[in-house]
Design a protein around this motif. Structure first.
Motif, PDB file in Angstrom:
ATOM      1  N   LYS A  65       0.665  -1.125   0.132  1.00 49.59           N
ATOM      2  CA  LYS A  65       0.108  -0.033   0.169  1.00 49.59           C
ATOM      3  C   LYS A  65       0.777   1.278   0.131  1.00 49.59           C
ATOM      4  O   LYS A  65       0.478   2.398  -0.593  1.00 49.59           O
ATOM      5  CB  LYS A  65      -1.000   0.057   1.088  1.00 49.59           C
TER       6      LYS A  65
ATOM      7  N   TYR B  28      -7.425  -0.338  -4.051  1.00 50.34           N
ATOM      8  CA  TYR B  28      -8.603  -0.718  -3.060  1.00 50.34           C
ATOM      9  C   TYR B  28      -8.381  -1.979  -2.404  1.00 50.34           C
ATOM     10  O   TYR B  28      -8.092  -3.150  -3.021  1.00 50.34           O
ATOM     11  CB  TYR B  28      -9.962  -0.719  -3.758  1.00 50.34           C
ATOM     12  N   ASP B  29      -8.058  -1.635  -0.967  1.00 47.88           N
ATOM     13  CA  ASP B  29      -7.746  -3.073  -0.137  1.00 47.88           C
ATOM     14  C   ASP B  29      -9.027  -3.596   0.092  1.00 47.88           C
ATOM     15  O   ASP B  29      -9.659  -2.960   1.033  1.00 47.88           O
ATOM     16  CB  ASP B  29      -6.871  -2.308   1.224  1.00 47.88           C
TER      17      ASP B  29
ATOM     18  N   GLN C   6     -10.220  -3.918   3.930  1.00 49.23           N
ATOM     19  CA  GLN C   6     -10.677  -2.659   4.461  1.00 49.23           C
ATOM     20  C   GLN C   6     -12.307  -2.524   4.722  1.00 49.23           C
ATOM     21  O   GLN C   6     -12.922  -1.644   5.157  1.00 49.23           O
ATOM     22  CB  GLN C   6     -10.148  -1.245   3.800  1.00 49.23           C
ATOM     23  N   ASN C   7     -12.830  -3.351   3.704  1.00 44.09           N
ATOM     24  CA  ASN C   7     -14.154  -3.595   3.985  1.00 44.09           C
ATOM     25  C   ASN C   7     -14.722  -4.231   4.823  1.00 44.09           C
ATOM     26  O   ASN C   7     -14.320  -5.520   4.904  1.00 44.09           O
ATOM     27  CB  ASN C   7     -14.882  -4.112   2.424  1.00 44.09           C
ATOM     28  N   THR C   8     -15.275  -3.904   5.978  1.00 49.34           N
ATOM     29  CA  THR C   8     -15.744  -4.564   7.136  1.00 49.34           C
ATOM     30  C   THR C   8     -16.535  -5.741   6.897  1.00 49.34           C
ATOM     31  O   THR C   8     -16.304  -6.734   7.473  1.00 49.34           O
ATOM     32  CB  THR C   8     -16.614  -3.730   7.972  1.00 49.34           C
TER      33      THR C   8
END
Length: 167
Positions: A94, A105-106, A109-111
């Motif tokens: 990153k 877009y990681d 990082q989306n819960t």
């Protein structure tokens, strides 16, 4: 708008992603994706034909892109002028992406996705434990070190199987 994706390395999740993107009408180039043919003669060719690159989760393992041993994040970055990068657990990669203003877009990082990934990872750990143990999990004393997403999910699964869980 993104129309063409290079799906690289990984495991069955990358295979599924390539099929899902193709079924959704996108052009997909695959390289080193398990059980899928390489659609280009080289990694460089795959990446050069794409608007975005989809990396596995985790994206980097032991200093290389997962499923592409020897391919360092720095080398991959040199092949990516003006291409977006998607991947799970980008870690130190990153920083390189940010330094070069490469859009990324990681996924972790989306819960919601991170929670699902933790549950699947816990299931994998449970399978390994079942295969390695000469006794049943029920009524066994089990120590779980760490209580992040994966530890929480694993503890709940072990408890549901009747283990005496210590965290």
């Amino acid at each position: 708008m993104l129309h063409t994706f290079a799906v690289l390395g990984g495991d069955a999740r990358q295979h599924y992603l390539a099929e899902l993107l193709t079924a959704s009408g996108f052009t997909v180039h695959t390289f080193a994706v398990p059980e899928l043919p390489n659609t280009a003669a080289s990694l460089e060719e795959s990446v050069s034909q794409a608007d975005a690159v989809c990396l596995p989760t985790p994206a980097v393992t032991s200093g290389a892109i997962t499923g592409l041993s020897g391919l360092t994040p720095a080398h991959l970055l040199s092949l990516l002028p003006e291409r977006a990068v998607f991947g799970g657990g980008l870690g130190a990669f990153k920083t390189l992406l940010q330094r070069t203003d490469t859009p990324y877009y990681d996924l972790l990082q989306n819960t919601a996705l991170a929670a699902q990934n933790a549950s699947l990872t816990a299931e994998g750990a449970l399978l390994l434990a079942l295969q390695a143990m000469p006794i049943a999990i029920r009524d066994s004393a089990v120590l779980v070190t760490g209580f992040g997403r994966i530890g929480k999910s694993l503890s709940a699964k072990l408890h549901a199987l009747g283990a005496h869980v210590t965290i």
